[in-house]
Motif scaffolding. Structure first.
Motif, PDB file in Angstrom:
ATOM      1  N   ARG A   1       8.485   1.961  18.270  1.00 53.88           N
ATOM      2  CA  ARG A   1       7.829   2.066  19.567  1.00 53.88           C
ATOM      3  C   ARG A   1       8.820   2.100  20.722  1.00 53.88           C
ATOM      4  NH1 ARG A   1       2.227   0.817  19.499  1.00 53.88           N
ATOM      5  NH2 ARG A   1       2.301   1.273  21.713  1.00 53.88           N
ATOM      6  N   ALA A   2       9.809   1.206  20.702  1.00 57.76           N
ATOM      7  CA  ALA A   2      10.732   1.134  21.831  1.00 57.76           C
ATOM      8  C   ALA A   2      11.519   2.429  21.993  1.00 57.76           C
ATOM      9  CB  ALA A   2      11.681  -0.050  21.657  1.00 57.76           C
ATOM     10  N   SER A   3      12.112   2.918  20.922  1.00 61.58           N
ATOM     11  CA  SER A   3      12.928   4.136  21.034  1.00 61.58           C
ATOM     12  C   SER A   3      12.064   5.340  21.391  1.00 61.58           C
ATOM     13  CB  SER A   3      13.689   4.385  19.733  1.00 61.58           C
ATOM     14  OG  SER A   3      12.805   4.511  18.645  1.00 61.58           O
ATOM     15  N   HIS A   4      10.832   5.373  20.898  1.00 63.95           N
ATOM     16  CA  HIS A   4       9.904   6.463  21.211  1.00 63.95           C
ATOM     17  C   HIS A   4       9.596   6.482  22.710  1.00 63.95           C
ATOM     18  CE1 HIS A   4       7.636   9.543  19.186  1.00 63.95           C
ATOM     19  NE2 HIS A   4       6.470   9.134  19.641  1.00 63.95           N
ATOM     20  N   GLN A   5       9.280   5.306  23.250  1.00 62.91           N
ATOM     21  CA  GLN A   5       8.940   5.226  24.662  1.00 62.91           C
ATOM     22  C   GLN A   5      10.174   5.439  25.544  1.00 62.91           C
ATOM     23  OE1 GLN A   5       5.329   2.147  23.580  1.00 62.91           O
ATOM     24  NE2 GLN A   5       6.813   1.481  25.080  1.00 62.91           N
TER      25      GLN A   5
ATOM     26  N   ARG B   1      12.713  -3.582  20.834  1.00 65.73           N
ATOM     27  CA  ARG B   1      11.951  -3.934  19.636  1.00 65.73           C
ATOM     28  C   ARG B   1      11.147  -2.729  19.130  1.00 65.73           C
ATOM     29  NH1 ARG B   1       8.459  -7.428  18.734  1.00 65.73           N
ATOM     30  NH2 ARG B   1       9.421  -8.854  17.278  1.00 65.73           N
ATOM     31  N   LYS B   2      11.137  -2.582  17.783  1.00 66.39           N
ATOM     32  CA  LYS B   2      10.416  -1.482  17.154  1.00 66.39           C
ATOM     33  C   LYS B   2       8.913  -1.665  17.235  1.00 66.39           C
ATOM     34  CE  LYS B   2      13.763   0.163  13.700  1.00 66.39           C
ATOM     35  NZ  LYS B   2      13.989   0.356  12.251  1.00 66.39           N
ATOM     36  N   ALA B   3       8.439  -2.883  16.983  1.00 66.39           N
ATOM     37  CA  ALA B   3       7.008  -3.170  17.038  1.00 66.39           C
ATOM     38  C   ALA B   3       6.746  -4.107  18.202  1.00 66.39           C
ATOM     39  CB  ALA B   3       6.550  -3.809  15.731  1.00 66.39           C
ATOM     40  N   ASN B   4       5.560  -3.984  18.819  1.00 67.70           N
ATOM     41  CA  ASN B   4       5.235  -4.815  19.972  1.00 67.70           C
ATOM     42  C   ASN B   4       6.404  -4.843  20.960  1.00 67.70           C
ATOM     43  OD1 ASN B   4       2.679  -5.643  18.842  1.00 67.70           O
ATOM     44  ND2 ASN B   4       3.843  -6.977  17.471  1.00 67.70           N
ATOM     45  N   PRO B   5       6.797  -3.685  21.489  1.00 63.25           N
ATOM     46  CA  PRO B   5       8.008  -3.602  22.305  1.00 63.25           C
ATOM     47  C   PRO B   5       7.939  -4.448  23.573  1.00 63.25           C
ATOM     48  CG  PRO B   5       6.723  -1.585  22.480  1.00 63.25           C
ATOM     49  CD  PRO B   5       6.112  -2.382  21.372  1.00 63.25           C
ATOM     50  N   VAL B   6       9.091  -4.975  23.950  1.00 63.95           N
ATOM     51  CA  VAL B   6       9.219  -5.816  25.142  1.00 63.95           C
ATOM     52  C   VAL B   6       9.765  -4.961  26.281  1.00 63.95           C
ATOM     53  CG1 VAL B   6      10.380  -7.808  26.146  1.00 63.95           C
ATOM     54  CG2 VAL B   6       9.603  -7.887  23.760  1.00 63.95           C
ATOM     55  N   PRO B   7       9.074  -4.892  27.426  1.00 65.37           N
ATOM     56  CA  PRO B   7       9.573  -4.089  28.547  1.00 65.37           C
ATOM     57  C   PRO B   7      10.674  -4.808  29.311  1.00 65.37           C
ATOM     58  CG  PRO B   7       7.509  -5.118  29.152  1.00 65.37           C
ATOM     59  CD  PRO B   7       7.754  -5.487  27.714  1.00 65.37           C
ATOM     60  N   ILE B   8      11.697  -4.076  29.673  1.00 65.78           N
ATOM     61  CA  ILE B   8      12.749  -4.568  30.552  1.00 65.78           C
ATOM     62  C   ILE B   8      12.598  -3.810  31.859  1.00 65.78           C
ATOM     63  CG2 ILE B   8      15.214  -4.965  30.824  1.00 65.78           C
ATOM     64  CD1 ILE B   8      13.928  -6.359  28.386  1.00 65.78           C
ATOM     65  N   VAL B   9      12.177  -4.500  32.902  1.00 63.07           N
ATOM     66  CA  VAL B   9      11.786  -3.861  34.158  1.00 63.07           C
ATOM     67  C   VAL B   9      12.795  -4.186  35.246  1.00 63.07           C
ATOM     68  CG1 VAL B   9       9.985  -3.705  35.921  1.00 63.07           C
ATOM     69  CG2 VAL B   9       9.351  -3.969  33.516  1.00 63.07           C
ATOM     70  N   ASP B  10      13.219  -3.166  35.957  1.00 60.24           N
ATOM     71  CA  ASP B  10      14.145  -3.316  37.068  1.00 60.24           C
ATOM     72  C   ASP B  10      13.347  -3.435  38.365  1.00 60.24           C
ATOM     73  OD1 ASP B  10      16.229  -3.285  38.877  1.00 60.24           O
ATOM     74  OD2 ASP B  10      16.608  -1.132  38.702  1.00 60.24           O
ATOM     75  N   GLY B  11      12.891  -4.644  38.658  1.00 57.75           N
ATOM     76  CA  GLY B  11      12.093  -4.860  39.854  1.00 57.75           C
ATOM     77  C   GLY B  11      10.986  -5.865  39.614  1.00 57.75           C
ATOM     78  N   GLU B  12      10.157  -6.050  40.613  1.00 59.40           N
ATOM     79  CA  GLU B  12       9.047  -6.993  40.521  1.00 59.40           C
ATOM     80  C   GLU B  12       7.922  -6.415  39.664  1.00 59.40           C
ATOM     81  OE1 GLU B  12       7.732  -7.978  44.421  1.00 59.40           O
ATOM     82  OE2 GLU B  12       9.764  -8.460  45.148  1.00 59.40           O
ATOM     83  N   ILE B  13       7.165  -7.321  39.044  1.00 59.15           N
ATOM     84  CA  ILE B  13       6.010  -6.925  38.226  1.00 59.15           C
ATOM     85  C   ILE B  13       4.765  -7.536  38.836  1.00 59.15           C
ATOM     86  CG2 ILE B  13       4.949  -6.959  35.956  1.00 59.15           C
ATOM     87  CD1 ILE B  13       7.711  -7.292  34.736  1.00 59.15           C
ATOM     88  N   GLY B  14       3.811  -6.685  39.188  1.00 55.18           N
ATOM     89  CA  GLY B  14       2.558  -7.156  39.747  1.00 55.18           C
ATOM     90  C   GLY B  14       1.489  -7.320  38.673  1.00 55.18           C
ATOM     91  N   GLU B  15       0.329  -7.819  39.067  1.00 55.29           N
ATOM     92  CA  GLU B  15      -0.780  -8.060  38.141  1.00 55.29           C
ATOM     93  C   GLU B  15      -2.025  -7.329  38.649  1.00 55.29           C
ATOM     94  OE1 GLU B  15      -0.536 -10.058  35.443  1.00 55.29           O
ATOM     95  OE2 GLU B  15       1.431 -10.989  35.804  1.00 55.29           O
TER      96      GLU B  15
END
Length: 284
Positions: free
Chosen positions: A65-69, A150-164
Protein backbone atom coordinates in the motif's frame (compact mmCIF):
# COMPACT_ATOMS: atom_id res chain seq x y z
CA UNK A 1 -25.64 20.74 3.14
CA UNK A 2 -25.15 21.41 -0.56
CA UNK A 3 -21.85 20.88 -2.34
CA UNK A 4 -20.23 24.11 -3.63
CA UNK A 5 -19.81 24.19 -7.42
CA UNK A 6 -16.60 22.70 -8.80
CA UNK A 7 -14.68 21.89 -5.60
CA UNK A 8 -10.94 22.12 -6.21
CA UNK A 9 -10.39 18.51 -5.15
CA UNK A 10 -9.17 15.51 -7.15
CA UNK A 11 -10.12 11.95 -6.19
CA UNK A 12 -7.77 8.95 -6.14
CA UNK A 13 -9.20 5.42 -6.04
CA UNK A 14 -7.13 2.24 -5.87
CA UNK A 15 -8.60 -0.86 -7.49
CA UNK A 16 -8.00 -4.55 -8.08
CA UNK A 17 -10.89 -6.52 -9.57
CA UNK A 18 -13.54 -4.15 -8.19
CA UNK A 19 -16.33 -4.59 -10.73
CA UNK A 20 -18.72 -5.24 -7.84
CA UNK A 21 -17.90 -1.94 -6.13
CA UNK A 22 -16.49 0.61 -8.53
CA UNK A 23 -19.76 2.01 -9.95
CA UNK A 24 -21.29 2.70 -6.53
CA UNK A 25 -18.03 4.26 -5.39
CA UNK A 26 -17.77 6.52 -8.44
CA UNK A 27 -21.40 7.58 -8.07
CA UNK A 28 -20.36 9.30 -4.83
CA UNK A 29 -17.99 11.59 -6.74
CA UNK A 30 -20.32 13.05 -9.37
CA UNK A 31 -19.22 16.49 -8.09
CA UNK A 32 -15.55 15.87 -8.99
CA UNK A 33 -14.05 16.74 -12.39
CA UNK A 34 -10.76 14.86 -11.82
CA UNK A 35 -11.17 11.24 -10.76
CA UNK A 36 -8.02 9.13 -11.00
CA UNK A 37 -8.08 5.33 -10.76
CA UNK A 38 -4.83 3.57 -9.91
CA UNK A 39 -5.39 -0.07 -10.83
CA UNK A 40 -3.31 -3.11 -9.90
CA UNK A 41 -3.81 -4.97 -13.20
CA UNK A 42 -7.44 -6.02 -12.79
CA UNK A 43 -8.69 -8.94 -14.86
CA UNK A 44 -12.42 -8.27 -14.51
CA UNK A 45 -14.63 -5.41 -15.82
CA UNK A 46 -13.26 -2.75 -13.45
CA UNK A 47 -11.65 -0.70 -16.24
CA UNK A 48 -14.66 -0.97 -18.55
CA UNK A 49 -17.03 0.29 -15.85
CA UNK A 50 -14.68 3.00 -14.56
CA UNK A 51 -14.06 4.50 -18.01
CA UNK A 52 -17.79 5.09 -18.43
CA UNK A 53 -17.39 7.74 -15.72
CA UNK A 54 -14.60 9.55 -17.58
CA UNK A 55 -11.86 8.69 -15.09
CA UNK A 56 -8.15 8.96 -15.73
CA UNK A 57 -6.77 5.42 -15.67
CA UNK A 58 -3.30 4.32 -14.46
CA UNK A 59 -1.96 0.80 -13.99
CA UNK A 60 0.97 -0.73 -12.14
CA UNK A 61 1.62 -4.01 -10.28
CA UNK A 62 0.73 -3.84 -6.60
CA UNK A 63 3.80 -3.89 -4.33
CA UNK A 64 2.33 -2.81 -1.00
CA UNK A 65 0.00 0.00 0.00
CA UNK A 66 2.66 2.54 0.96
CA UNK A 67 4.79 2.19 -2.17
CA UNK A 68 1.66 2.13 -4.36
CA UNK A 69 0.36 5.36 -2.88
CA UNK A 70 3.80 7.00 -2.87
CA UNK A 71 4.10 6.17 -6.57
CA UNK A 72 0.81 7.95 -7.20
CA UNK A 73 1.98 11.07 -5.39
CA UNK A 74 5.21 11.13 -7.39
CA UNK A 75 3.94 10.22 -10.87
CA UNK A 76 0.34 11.43 -11.21
CA UNK A 77 -0.28 15.10 -11.99
CA UNK A 78 -3.51 15.82 -10.15
CA UNK A 79 -5.62 18.66 -11.51
CA UNK A 80 -6.31 20.18 -8.09
CA UNK A 81 -4.16 21.06 -5.06
CA UNK A 82 -6.14 18.71 -2.80
CA UNK A 83 -6.72 14.96 -3.21
CA UNK A 84 -9.33 12.78 -1.52
CA UNK A 85 -8.32 9.12 -1.40
CA UNK A 86 -10.91 6.31 -1.45
CA UNK A 87 -10.97 2.55 -1.74
CA UNK A 88 -13.60 1.08 -4.03
CA UNK A 89 -15.46 -0.50 -1.11
CA UNK A 90 -15.99 2.90 0.51
CA UNK A 91 -18.77 5.45 0.08
CA UNK A 92 -18.68 9.22 0.55
CA UNK A 93 -22.08 10.59 1.63
CA UNK A 94 -23.22 14.04 0.50
CA UNK A 95 -22.50 15.69 3.86
CA UNK A 96 -18.88 14.56 3.73
CA UNK A 97 -18.52 15.74 0.13
CA UNK A 98 -19.85 19.16 1.13
CA UNK A 99 -17.46 19.38 4.06
CA UNK A 100 -14.52 18.37 1.83
CA UNK A 101 -15.38 21.20 -0.55
CA UNK A 102 -15.73 23.69 2.29
CA UNK A 103 -12.54 22.91 4.23
CA UNK A 104 -10.35 22.84 1.13
CA UNK A 105 -11.59 26.31 0.23
CA UNK A 106 -10.91 27.65 3.72
CA UNK A 107 -7.74 25.78 4.74
CA UNK A 108 -4.68 27.87 5.56
CA UNK A 109 -1.31 26.97 3.94
CA UNK A 110 -0.14 25.40 7.20
CA UNK A 111 -2.80 22.67 6.92
CA UNK A 112 -1.59 19.76 4.79
CA UNK A 113 -4.19 17.04 5.47
CA UNK A 114 -7.45 16.14 7.18
CA UNK A 115 -8.51 12.99 9.01
CA UNK A 116 -11.92 11.48 8.31
CA UNK A 117 -13.71 9.09 10.63
CA UNK A 118 -14.70 5.71 9.21
CA UNK A 119 -17.88 3.70 9.76
CA UNK A 120 -17.34 -0.04 9.22
CA UNK A 121 -20.26 -2.24 8.20
CA UNK A 122 -20.60 -6.01 8.66
CA UNK A 123 -23.62 -8.22 8.02
CA UNK A 124 -25.64 -5.17 7.02
CA UNK A 125 -24.93 -3.23 10.22
CA UNK A 126 -22.63 -0.48 11.41
CA UNK A 127 -20.46 -2.03 14.13
CA UNK A 128 -18.89 0.93 15.95
CA UNK A 129 -17.55 -0.59 19.15
CA UNK A 130 -15.62 -3.60 17.87
CA UNK A 131 -13.98 -1.53 15.12
CA UNK A 132 -12.55 1.12 17.43
CA UNK A 133 -14.83 3.94 16.27
CA UNK A 134 -14.17 6.85 16.08
CA UNK A 135 -11.07 6.14 14.03
CA UNK A 136 -9.74 9.14 12.12
CA UNK A 137 -7.78 8.25 8.98
CA UNK A 138 -5.95 10.72 6.74
CA UNK A 139 -7.94 10.71 3.50
CA UNK A 140 -7.83 14.34 2.34
CA UNK A 141 -4.40 15.84 1.69
CA UNK A 142 -2.10 18.01 -0.40
CA UNK A 143 -0.31 15.41 -2.59
CA UNK A 144 3.06 17.16 -2.48
CA UNK A 145 3.12 17.10 1.34
CA UNK A 146 2.41 13.49 2.20
CA UNK A 147 4.02 10.08 1.93
CA UNK A 148 3.32 6.69 3.51
CA UNK A 149 5.22 3.94 5.31
CA UNK A 150 4.35 0.22 5.83
CA UNK A 151 3.01 -2.28 3.29
CA UNK A 152 -0.28 -2.90 5.10
CA UNK A 153 -2.31 -0.30 6.99
CA UNK A 154 0.11 2.41 5.82
CA UNK A 155 1.08 5.24 8.15
CA UNK A 156 0.95 8.76 6.63
CA UNK A 157 3.89 11.10 7.11
CA UNK A 158 2.47 14.60 6.66
CA UNK A 159 4.44 17.80 6.21
CA UNK A 160 2.15 20.23 8.00
CA UNK A 161 -0.85 20.40 10.29
CA UNK A 162 -3.60 17.76 10.19
CA UNK A 163 -7.19 18.84 10.65
CA UNK A 164 -10.27 16.79 11.58
CA UNK A 165 -13.50 16.53 9.58
CA UNK A 166 -16.83 16.08 11.34
CA UNK A 167 -18.43 13.95 8.62
CA UNK A 168 -17.64 10.28 8.03
CA UNK A 169 -17.13 7.87 5.17
CA UNK A 170 -18.69 4.41 5.07
CA UNK A 171 -16.63 1.24 4.63
CA UNK A 172 -17.98 -2.13 3.42
CA UNK A 173 -14.99 -4.51 3.79
CA UNK A 174 -17.13 -7.61 3.14
CA UNK A 175 -18.77 -6.28 -0.03
CA UNK A 176 -17.07 -9.01 -2.10
CA UNK A 177 -17.80 -11.77 0.39
CA UNK A 178 -16.09 -13.45 3.31
CA UNK A 179 -13.75 -15.48 1.09
CA UNK A 180 -12.31 -12.30 -0.41
CA UNK A 181 -11.85 -10.75 3.05
CA UNK A 182 -9.99 -13.86 4.24
CA UNK A 183 -7.77 -13.94 1.11
CA UNK A 184 -6.95 -10.23 1.46
CA UNK A 185 -6.09 -10.56 5.13
CA UNK A 186 -3.98 -13.60 4.41
CA UNK A 187 -1.81 -11.27 2.32
CA UNK A 188 -1.96 -8.48 4.90
CA UNK A 189 -0.88 -10.87 7.66
CA UNK A 190 2.32 -11.59 5.74
CA UNK A 191 3.01 -7.86 5.51
CA UNK A 192 2.28 -7.42 9.22
CA UNK A 193 4.62 -10.27 10.17
CA UNK A 194 7.39 -8.57 8.21
CA UNK A 195 6.61 -5.24 9.90
CA UNK A 196 6.72 -6.96 13.30
CA UNK A 197 10.22 -8.23 12.60
CA UNK A 198 11.30 -4.75 11.55
CA UNK A 199 9.71 -3.07 14.57
CA UNK A 200 11.29 -5.48 17.04
CA UNK A 201 14.68 -5.11 15.39
CA UNK A 202 14.49 -1.31 15.36
CA UNK A 203 13.17 -0.94 18.88
CA UNK A 204 10.43 1.33 17.58
CA UNK A 205 8.26 1.39 20.72
CA UNK A 206 8.10 4.56 22.85
CA UNK A 207 5.89 4.14 25.97
CA UNK A 208 5.22 7.90 26.17
CA UNK A 209 3.34 7.66 22.86
CA UNK A 210 0.64 5.62 24.61
CA UNK A 211 -0.57 8.82 26.30
CA UNK A 212 -0.08 11.14 23.33
CA UNK A 213 -2.87 13.61 22.56
CA UNK A 214 -2.68 12.49 18.93
CA UNK A 215 -4.88 9.41 18.61
CA UNK A 216 -2.99 8.23 15.53
CA UNK A 217 0.26 8.29 17.54
CA UNK A 218 -1.51 6.39 20.33
CA UNK A 219 -2.80 3.82 17.85
CA UNK A 220 0.68 3.38 16.36
CA UNK A 221 2.13 2.94 19.87
CA UNK A 222 -0.52 0.34 20.72
CA UNK A 223 0.38 -1.52 17.53
CA UNK A 224 4.09 -1.43 18.43
CA UNK A 225 3.27 -2.59 21.96
CA UNK A 226 1.16 -5.46 20.63
CA UNK A 227 4.20 -6.71 18.70
CA UNK A 228 5.90 -7.26 22.06
CA UNK A 229 3.08 -8.95 23.98
CA UNK A 230 2.28 -12.66 24.30
CA UNK A 231 -1.15 -14.06 23.37
CA UNK A 232 -1.78 -11.29 20.88
CA UNK A 233 -4.94 -12.82 19.34
CA UNK A 234 -6.58 -13.25 22.75
CA UNK A 235 -5.56 -9.77 23.90
CA UNK A 236 -6.95 -8.22 20.72
CA UNK A 237 -10.26 -10.04 21.21
CA UNK A 238 -10.50 -8.93 24.85
CA UNK A 239 -9.62 -5.35 23.94
CA UNK A 240 -12.26 -4.92 21.24
CA UNK A 241 -14.99 -7.26 22.46
CA UNK A 242 -14.78 -6.50 26.20
CA UNK A 243 -12.91 -3.23 26.80
CA UNK A 244 -14.27 -1.39 23.74
CA UNK A 245 -17.74 -2.91 24.21
CA UNK A 246 -17.91 -5.02 21.07
CA UNK A 247 -20.39 -7.30 22.84
CA UNK A 248 -22.91 -4.45 22.50
CA UNK A 249 -22.70 -4.83 18.70
CA UNK A 250 -24.57 -8.13 19.03
CA UNK A 251 -23.92 -11.20 16.90
CA UNK A 252 -22.14 -9.30 14.13
CA UNK A 253 -19.81 -7.79 16.73
CA UNK A 254 -18.89 -11.20 18.12
CA UNK A 255 -18.25 -12.67 14.68
CA UNK A 256 -16.24 -9.64 13.57
CA UNK A 257 -14.05 -9.79 16.69
CA UNK A 258 -13.43 -13.50 16.09
CA UNK A 259 -12.37 -12.72 12.52
CA UNK A 260 -9.94 -10.10 13.83
CA UNK A 261 -8.63 -12.64 16.33
CA UNK A 262 -8.08 -15.08 13.45
CA UNK A 263 -6.22 -12.39 11.50
CA UNK A 264 -3.96 -11.69 14.47
CA UNK A 265 -3.32 -15.43 14.86
CA UNK A 266 -2.18 -15.60 11.23
CA UNK A 267 0.29 -12.80 11.93
CA UNK A 268 1.67 -14.68 14.96
CA UNK A 269 2.06 -17.92 12.99
CA UNK A 270 3.79 -16.16 10.09
CA UNK A 271 6.07 -14.34 12.51
CA UNK A 272 7.11 -17.69 13.97
CA UNK A 273 7.66 -19.01 10.46
CA UNK A 274 9.88 -16.04 9.56
CA UNK A 275 11.91 -16.44 12.74
CA UNK A 276 12.31 -20.17 12.18
CA UNK A 277 13.46 -19.56 8.62
CA UNK A 278 15.98 -16.95 9.78
CA UNK A 279 17.26 -19.32 12.46
CA UNK A 280 17.70 -22.15 9.96
CA UNK A 281 19.72 -19.86 7.67
CA UNK A 282 21.99 -18.85 10.56
CA UNK A 283 22.58 -22.51 11.45
CA UNK A 284 23.77 -23.42 7.97
Amino acid sequence: MSIPPKPKVSVLIQTLNEEANIAACLDCFSWCDDIVVLDSLSTDRTEEIARRYGVRWFERPFDGRASHQNWAMAHIAFKHPWVYYSDADERVPAELAAEIAQVTQEATPSVAAFRVNRRDYFEGRWIPRCTGYPLGIVRLFRPDRIRWERKANPVPIVDGEIGELKSEYHHYPFSKGLSHWVARHNTYSSYEAEETIRSLSAGGFHPRDLISRDRVVRRRALKALSFRLPARPLLKFCYFYVWKGGFLDGGPGLRYCLLQCFYEFLIVLKLRELRRGASEIEDR
